[in-house]
Design a protein around this motif. Structure first.
Motif, mmCIF file in Angstrom:
data_model
loop_
_atom_site.group_PDB
_atom_site.id
_atom_site.type_symbol
_atom_site.label_atom_id
_atom_site.label_comp_id
_atom_site.label_asym_id
_atom_site.label_seq_id
_atom_site.Cartn_x
_atom_site.Cartn_y
_atom_site.Cartn_z
ATOM 1 N N LYS A 351 0.752 -0.797 0.408
ATOM 2 C CA LYS A 351 -0.281 0.635 -0.113
ATOM 3 C C LYS A 351 0.749 1.114 -0.078
ATOM 4 O O LYS A 351 1.573 1.549 0.661
ATOM 5 C CB LYS A 351 -0.881 -0.203 1.296
ATOM 6 N N ILE A 352 0.221 2.457 -0.452
ATOM 7 C CA ILE A 352 0.840 3.617 -0.648
ATOM 8 C C ILE A 352 0.489 4.400 0.565
ATOM 9 O O ILE A 352 -0.873 4.872 0.731
ATOM 10 C CB ILE A 352 0.869 4.448 -1.713
ATOM 11 N N ILE A 353 1.031 5.240 1.574
ATOM 12 C CA ILE A 353 0.715 5.791 2.504
ATOM 13 C C ILE A 353 1.696 7.453 2.414
ATOM 14 O O ILE A 353 2.814 7.046 1.977
ATOM 15 C CB ILE A 353 1.209 5.002 4.140
ATOM 16 N N GLU A 354 0.101 8.089 2.886
ATOM 17 C CA GLU A 354 0.549 8.980 3.005
ATOM 18 C C GLU A 354 1.150 10.115 4.607
ATOM 19 O O GLU A 354 0.356 9.515 5.384
ATOM 20 C CB GLU A 354 0.064 10.584 2.495
ATOM 21 N N VAL A 355 2.125 10.631 4.928
ATOM 22 C CA VAL A 355 2.849 10.687 5.784
ATOM 23 C C VAL A 355 2.396 12.540 6.350
ATOM 24 O O VAL A 355 3.285 12.139 4.972
ATOM 25 C CB VAL A 355 3.681 10.148 6.840
ATOM 26 N N SER A 356 1.412 12.959 6.767
ATOM 27 C CA SER A 356 0.946 14.261 6.751
ATOM 28 C C SER A 356 1.490 14.958 8.162
ATOM 29 O O SER A 356 0.428 14.782 8.927
ATOM 30 C CB SER A 356 -0.191 14.626 5.983
ATOM 31 N N SER A 357 2.401 16.216 8.698
ATOM 32 C CA SER A 357 2.747 16.363 10.004
ATOM 33 C C SER A 357 2.598 17.971 9.521
ATOM 34 O O SER A 357 2.932 18.814 8.612
ATOM 35 C CB SER A 357 3.594 16.280 10.655
ATOM 36 N N SER A 379 -4.771 6.128 -2.703
ATOM 37 C CA SER A 379 -4.866 5.710 -4.086
ATOM 38 C C SER A 379 -4.272 6.664 -4.924
ATOM 39 O O SER A 379 -4.984 7.365 -5.225
ATOM 40 C CB SER A 379 -6.220 4.895 -4.031
ATOM 41 N N LEU A 380 -3.358 6.538 -5.866
ATOM 42 C CA LEU A 380 -2.553 7.356 -6.765
ATOM 43 C C LEU A 380 -3.807 6.688 -8.033
ATOM 44 O O LEU A 380 -3.992 8.030 -9.152
ATOM 45 C CB LEU A 380 -1.233 6.941 -6.733
ATOM 46 N N GLU A 381 -4.634 6.344 -7.991
ATOM 47 C CA GLU A 381 -5.574 5.993 -9.725
ATOM 48 C C GLU A 381 -6.452 7.027 -8.986
ATOM 49 O O GLU A 381 -7.134 7.410 -10.164
ATOM 50 C CB GLU A 381 -6.148 4.785 -9.088
#
Length: 438
Positions: A351-357, A379-381
């Motif tokens: 899976k692709i995860i985004e870590v945003s701080s 999901s990049l799609e």
């Protein structure tokens, strides 16, 4: 920047604040503890052993148990889950290099958090297995939450570090593990509390699951009867009550309290006046400190259940939070704790995860900042995001540093995040007083 009468801490009966550990409340060392050698770590702390270079070179201690428990649901003593590991940083220069920061003395807090999570998992497994398989299906544990982590003194990579933990409270399928973090001031590994300094403490909520179906599994209850058991259970009740209050007042569900409206208005008015007077530079927009990282989850970071290890997500989140704090303050900040780390769903390999701080709140004196980090499936799609976990990290300004600028929320969502972080700051102001969080 913010008016003191609006930031005052007020008492509300029935809103407990969790007790802060002190040296007198360090987990007791059982009388029948056994001391091992590094080769024993793979058997006593298997999850930590697979993750940690330090643990594989460490000195474990544990309480020997019977080969098989009478019943999978028989009550268990707290000492049955008691575990300890001592990292030999003072004598192993190569190991120290793996864990220290560029200053040559401080420890990498992110790596420390990752290993603390694995240690808590080993403690909970030791309780849940009840001393033997007893004909039951293979069992696994997952991290549900970290209910507060307080670091009272800086983490050192020069002194030996000790983790000591035990299950202190049990639900039907959940276990609360307390982990004490201690600095060893001498090489007296068997001498109880002599030569130790308490650096911090953390409470981790673990859930037992069937390794095959991933359904929740009942865990053995705890035996009580002594003074320490009663005290630890009472503290666990306070933490449960605090978690319930936070859920009930969640700003994603409920609007701000009526007496919070003047605070929000004052927040807007201060920014408006600063803009008119040309002093807006004293306020930093919340998004100015944002750090955003995308990462593909790799097999090397999965746990025994096949999902991404929660401690790895904690480490990546803390690293992003530290960068946000640095970006906002323009100098390095000191990590001092985290509260209410929640894991909403497991993360699968690939899976692709985004870590945003981003920095969410700065106290009026500019000494403490709170950084919020959210981790989402991406999901990049389709561009769809699914919340995975959230973190609230706390940093302090080093002595002699310039005054930290206040953070300015711009959108309504940012305003609610600022308000939530302010509530948490108020709740942490005093361990002796109850706080209404408003």
């Amino acid at each position: 920047m913010w008016p003191r009468h609006l930031l005052a801490v007020r008492r509300l009966s029935g809103s407990p604040s969790p007790p802060s550990p002190s040296l007198s409340s360090v987990l007791r060392v059982p009388s029948d503890v056994a001391r091992g050698i590094p080769d024993d770590v793979r058997h006593i702390l298997p999850l930590l052993h697979d993750l940690s270079d330090g643990a594989r070179r460490g000195i474990p201690r544990w309480v020997p148990t019977e080969d098989r428990a009478p019943s999978s649901h028989a009550p268990r003593k707290r000492s049955a889950s008691w575990l300890e590991i001592t990292y030999p940083f003072s004598t192993d220069v190569g190991l120290r290099t793996l864990y220290m920061l560029a200053d040559g003395t401080s420890m990498r807090a992110g790596r420390f958090l990752e290993e603390l999570d694995a240690f808590a998992a080993d403690v909970s497994v030791r309780h849940a297995r009840a001393g033997g398989e007893d004909g039951r299906p293979p069992l696994a544990v997952v991290t549900a939450a970290h209910d507060g982590l307080s670091i009272f003194s800086s983490l050192s990579a020069v002194h030996d570090l000790r983790l000591r933990g035990a299950v202190v409270s049990v639900g039907e399928t959940s276990m609360e593990v307390r982990t004490d973090v201690l600095r060893v001031n001498d090489d007296n590994y068997c001498g109880g509390r002599g030569g130790e300094t308490l650096l911090g403490s953390c409470h981790t909520i673990m859930v037992a699951r069937d390794a095959g179906t991933f359904e929740k599994v009942a865990v053995p209850p705890l035996c009580g009867g002594d003074v320490e058991s009663a005290e630890l259970e009472a503290e666990a009740d306070l933490r449960r009550a605090r978690r319930w209050i936070l859920r009930e007042r969640n700003l994603r569900i409920n609007p701000p309290m009526p007496d919070e409206v003047p605070i929000l208005h004052e927040l807007w008015r201060e920014a408006h006046e600063a803009h008119l007077s040309g002093t807006l530079a004293e306020l930093v927009p919340m998004n100015a400190s944002r750090i955003r990282n995308l990462e593909v989850m790799q097999p090397k970071n999965r746990n025994v259940n096949g999902y991404i290890f929660g401690g790895y997500l904690m480490r990546r989140s803390l690293e992003a939070a530290w960068l946000s704090a640095f970006k906002h303050c323009k100098h390095p900040m000191v990590f001092v704790g985290a509260d209410d780390v929640t894991f909403a769903r497991p993360v699968e390999v690939g899976k692709i995860i985004e870590v945003s701080s981003r920095v969410a709140f700065v106290d009026p004196e500019g000494l403490t900042i709170r950084v919020f980090v959210d981790v989402n499936h991406i999901s990049l799609e389709s561009g769809r995001q699914e919340p995975t976990c959230e973190f609230h990290f706390v940093f302090h300004t080093p002595p002699g540093s310039p005054r930290t600028p206040q953070v300015q929320p711009v959108t309504y969502a940012q305003t609610l995040l600022w308000l939530e972080s302010r509530r948490r700051w108020l709740a942490s102001k005093s361990e002796a007083r109850h706080v209404d969080g408003r």
